[in-house]
Design a protein around this motif. Structure first.
Motif, mmCIF file in Angstrom:
data_model
loop_
_atom_site.group_PDB
_atom_site.id
_atom_site.type_symbol
_atom_site.label_atom_id
_atom_site.label_comp_id
_atom_site.label_asym_id
_atom_site.label_seq_id
_atom_site.Cartn_x
_atom_site.Cartn_y
_atom_site.Cartn_z
ATOM 1 N N CYS A 41 0.936 -1.017 0.029
ATOM 2 C CA CYS A 41 0.053 0.147 0.060
ATOM 3 C C CYS A 41 0.723 1.298 -0.053
ATOM 4 O O CYS A 41 1.675 1.478 0.554
ATOM 5 C CB CYS A 41 -0.855 0.146 1.041
ATOM 6 N N VAL A 42 0.547 2.150 -0.832
ATOM 7 C CA VAL A 42 1.058 3.511 -0.990
ATOM 8 C C VAL A 42 0.244 4.380 -0.242
ATOM 9 O O VAL A 42 -0.798 4.917 -0.493
ATOM 10 C CB VAL A 42 1.433 4.112 -2.411
ATOM 11 N N LYS A 43 0.447 4.658 0.780
ATOM 12 C CA LYS A 43 0.087 5.786 1.641
ATOM 13 C C LYS A 43 0.797 7.117 1.850
ATOM 14 O O LYS A 43 1.906 7.343 1.998
ATOM 15 C CB LYS A 43 -0.121 5.239 3.183
ATOM 16 N N GLY A 44 -0.201 8.334 1.807
ATOM 17 C CA GLY A 44 0.299 9.347 1.730
ATOM 18 C C GLY A 44 -0.664 10.664 1.746
ATOM 19 O O GLY A 44 -1.850 10.400 2.265
ATOM 20 N N GLN A 45 -0.068 11.949 1.811
ATOM 21 C CA GLN A 45 -0.998 13.150 1.967
ATOM 22 C C GLN A 45 -0.680 14.207 0.885
ATOM 23 O O GLN A 45 0.415 14.081 0.391
ATOM 24 C CB GLN A 45 -0.876 13.675 3.368
ATOM 25 N N VAL A 46 -1.700 14.658 0.579
ATOM 26 C CA VAL A 46 -1.492 15.915 -0.463
ATOM 27 C C VAL A 46 -1.790 17.077 0.520
ATOM 28 O O VAL A 46 -3.064 17.244 1.062
ATOM 29 C CB VAL A 46 -2.584 16.129 -1.687
ATOM 30 N N VAL A 47 -0.876 18.057 0.404
ATOM 31 C CA VAL A 47 -1.051 19.429 1.264
ATOM 32 C C VAL A 47 -1.154 20.567 0.405
ATOM 33 O O VAL A 47 -0.263 20.815 -0.438
ATOM 34 C CB VAL A 47 -0.003 19.379 2.323
ATOM 35 N N LEU A 48 -2.265 21.157 0.165
ATOM 36 C CA LEU A 48 -2.486 22.102 -0.713
ATOM 37 C C LEU A 48 -2.629 23.607 0.138
ATOM 38 O O LEU A 48 -3.671 23.575 1.171
ATOM 39 C CB LEU A 48 -3.939 21.932 -1.473
ATOM 40 N N THR A 49 -1.807 24.318 -0.102
ATOM 41 C CA THR A 49 -1.778 25.616 0.663
ATOM 42 C C THR A 49 -2.222 27.090 -0.683
ATOM 43 O O THR A 49 -1.557 27.080 -1.491
ATOM 44 C CB THR A 49 -0.298 26.108 1.117
ATOM 45 N N LEU A 50 -3.295 27.776 -0.160
ATOM 46 C CA LEU A 50 -3.776 28.783 -0.865
ATOM 47 C C LEU A 50 -3.428 30.147 -0.257
ATOM 48 O O LEU A 50 -3.606 30.366 0.700
ATOM 49 C CB LEU A 50 -5.317 28.525 -1.003
ATOM 50 N N GLU A 86 -2.514 11.030 -8.504
ATOM 51 C CA GLU A 86 -2.551 9.825 -9.536
ATOM 52 C C GLU A 86 -1.267 8.815 -8.941
ATOM 53 O O GLU A 86 -0.413 9.492 -8.690
ATOM 54 C CB GLU A 86 -2.406 10.320 -10.957
ATOM 55 N N LEU A 87 -1.687 7.585 -9.538
ATOM 56 C CA LEU A 87 -0.499 6.752 -9.284
ATOM 57 C C LEU A 87 -0.110 6.165 -10.550
ATOM 58 O O LEU A 87 -1.058 5.568 -11.126
ATOM 59 C CB LEU A 87 -0.627 5.392 -8.312
ATOM 60 N N VAL A 88 1.096 6.197 -11.078
ATOM 61 C CA VAL A 88 1.339 5.939 -12.642
ATOM 62 C C VAL A 88 2.703 4.890 -12.737
ATOM 63 O O VAL A 88 3.663 5.307 -12.080
ATOM 64 C CB VAL A 88 1.554 7.126 -13.596
ATOM 65 N N GLY A 89 2.697 3.854 -13.410
ATOM 66 C CA GLY A 89 3.650 3.054 -13.413
ATOM 67 C C GLY A 89 3.741 2.666 -14.856
ATOM 68 O O GLY A 89 3.021 2.208 -15.591
ATOM 69 N N PHE A 100 -3.368 4.102 -2.018
ATOM 70 C CA PHE A 100 -2.931 3.445 -3.287
ATOM 71 C C PHE A 100 -2.686 2.131 -3.157
ATOM 72 O O PHE A 100 -1.683 1.668 -2.386
ATOM 73 C CB PHE A 100 -2.286 3.980 -4.569
ATOM 74 N N ASN A 101 -3.170 0.861 -3.759
ATOM 75 C CA ASN A 101 -2.687 -0.354 -3.611
ATOM 76 C C ASN A 101 -2.228 -0.750 -4.974
ATOM 77 O O ASN A 101 -2.440 -0.494 -6.032
ATOM 78 C CB ASN A 101 -4.132 -1.456 -3.549
ATOM 79 N N CYS A 142 -4.858 -3.129 2.385
ATOM 80 C CA CYS A 142 -4.596 -1.597 1.589
ATOM 81 C C CYS A 142 -6.078 -1.800 0.564
ATOM 82 O O CYS A 142 -6.512 -0.615 0.458
ATOM 83 C CB CYS A 142 -3.660 -1.501 0.849
ATOM 84 N N GLN A 143 -6.399 -2.867 0.081
ATOM 85 C CA GLN A 143 -7.653 -2.847 -0.864
ATOM 86 C C GLN A 143 -8.837 -2.456 -0.192
ATOM 87 O O GLN A 143 -9.582 -1.777 -0.784
ATOM 88 C CB GLN A 143 -7.848 -4.355 -1.302
#
Length: 323
Positions: free
Chosen positions: A22-31, A43-46, A99-100, A311-312
Motif C-alpha cells: 500500500c502506498v499511503k500519503g497526503q496531499v497538502v494544498l496551501t492557498l 494519481e499513481l502511474v507506472g 493506493f494499492n 490496503c484494498q
C-alpha cells in the motif's frame, strides 16, 4: 499571482514499496485566497520504456540507424478528493490517500536503454486551468513466481585452464566457486567460497569477484519488426589481494551485500519489454601469461508479493472517485 501558494506530497522518504503493498500519503494544498470549484486530484502511474538504435545495411554500400523501441503501462490509478461546498478557504488543506500496488510489477529500473518508473502526482485545477502540480517518483520492488523450495544446495562450479609462462613453461590454474544456494532476496547477503589451485611456477597476486546483471530488451522497428538486445553491467565488484605462491591452493570466503531494490530474475514472456538474469563471476588475471581464468555461477533474485487485502479495503472505503 496564482491563488495556489504550493502543493506538496507527503510520502515516506527513501521507501521501497513491495509490489502488492500500500502506498499511503497526503496531499497538502496551501492557498493564498479562497478557491471556488477546485479539483484536487492524485494519481499513481507506472510505466516502462526501452529504446536503442542499431545499424542496418551492413552488407550493402551504405548503412543507417534504425530506432527500436517498446513501452508498457503497469498501473494507472487516480482519486479526486471531495471538496465541501465546492470551495476552499485560504490556508493549508490536507487530503489523505491510499493506493494499492498490483501484485505483479517489474522493479524500478534505469539504464541507457530501458526505464521502469513509478510516480505519484498531485494536482489542483481551477476553472479549466491547472493551478499547481507536484510529482514524486517511487522505488518499487518487483515480484516473481520462482519457487524457493526448488533451490539447488550446495552449488559448485569449476574451471581449469592450462597456461604458458616464462616462454616455454606450462602449468594449470584450477578455479572453483561453491555456494550453499544461489537464490536470494533483494537486500540479502551472498556468501560464497572461491578456491584457487595454482599449479604453476608463478605467484597469483589478485582475484576479482563480480556480480553481473544481464538484461535482455525487446523492441520493434518502425516497420514493427521484432528486435532484441542484451546489455551487461557489473552490479557489485570486489578485489582480493592475495599471494598464492607456486604449487599451492588457497580458499577465499567472500560476501556481497545486495541492494534493497533489484529487478527479479526472469525469462522473456509475451508482452514484456525486458528480462533480467544474474551471474557471479570469479576472475584470476595472469599478467605474466597475458590471459585470465574465469568461473561463473548463475544467481537467482526472487521476491514474493505481499498481502494486499488491508490496503484494498482502505481503497474501497475511501469516499473518492477512482479511475
Amino acid at each position: 499571482m496564482s491563488v495556489v501558494k504550493s502543493i506538496q506530497l507527503m510520502l515516506p522518504k527513501d521507501a521501497v514499496y513491495q509490489a502488492g503493498s500500500c502506498v499511503k500519503g497526503q496531499v497538502v494544498l496551501t492557498l493564498h485566497s479562497t478557491l471556488v470549484d477546485p479539483i484536487v486530484k492524485v494519481e499513481l502511474v507506472g510505466r516502462g520504456y526501452v529504446e536503442w538504435s542499431e545499424e542496418t545495411g551492413a552488407t550493402l554500400d551504405y548503412s543507417r540507424d534504425v530506432i527500436c523501441n517498446n513501452k508498457a503501462d503497469y498501473v494507472h490509478k487516480s482519486k479526486m478528493f471531495p471538496v465541501k461546498d465546492n470551495w476552499l478557504s485560504a490556508g493549508s488543506h490536507t487530503f489523505d490517500f491510499h493506493f494499492n500496488l498490483p501484485p505483479r510489477l517489474p522493479s524500478t529500473f534505469t539504464s541507457k536503454i530501458g526505464h521502469v518508473f513509478y510516480y505519484v502526482q498531485a494536482s489542483c485545477m481551477g476553472r479549466e486551468h491547472i493551478l499547481a502540480k507536484k510529482r514524486m517518483y517511487l522505488r518499487v520492488q518487483g515480484t516473481s513466481d520462482f519457487p524457493r523450495e526448488n533451490k539447488v544446495s550446495p552449488l559448485f562450479v569449476e574451471t581449469e585452464k592450462k597456461v604458458t609462462y616464462n616462454c616455454c613453461r606450462q602449468g594449470t590454474i584450477c578455479l572453483q566457486i561453491q555456494m550453499e544456494n544461489n537464490i536470494f532476496m533483494p537486500g540479502g547477503r551472498v556468501h560464497f567460497t572461491t578456491e584457487i589451485d595454482n599449479q604453476t611456477g608463478k605467484c597469483i597476486k589478485s582475484i576479482i569477484f563480480a556480480l553481473y546483471c544481464h538484461v535482455l530488451y525487446e523492441g520493434f522497428t518502425p516497420k514493427t519488426e521484432r528486435r532484441s538486445r542484451v546489455e551487461s553491467s557489473v552490479l557489485l565488484r570486489q578485489e582480493a589481494n592475495t599471494q598464492i605462491v607456486p604449487f599451492n591452493t588457497t580458499k577465499i570466503v567472500s560476501v556481497f551485500n545486495l541492494p534493497p531494490l533489484l529487478s527479479v530474475s526472469s525469462n522473456m514472456l509475451e508482452g514484456e519489454i525486458m528480462s533480467t538474469q544474474y551471474e557471479l563471476v570469479s576472475i584470476v588475471h595472469l599478467p605474466w601469461s597475458l590471459t585470465s581464468v574465469k568461473a561463473k555461477i548463475p544467481i537467482i533474485i526472487t521476491s514474493s508479493p505481499v498481502d494486499s487485502d488491508n490496503c484494498q479495503m482502505q481503497e474501497e472505503a475511501d469516499s473518492v472517485s477512482q479511475e
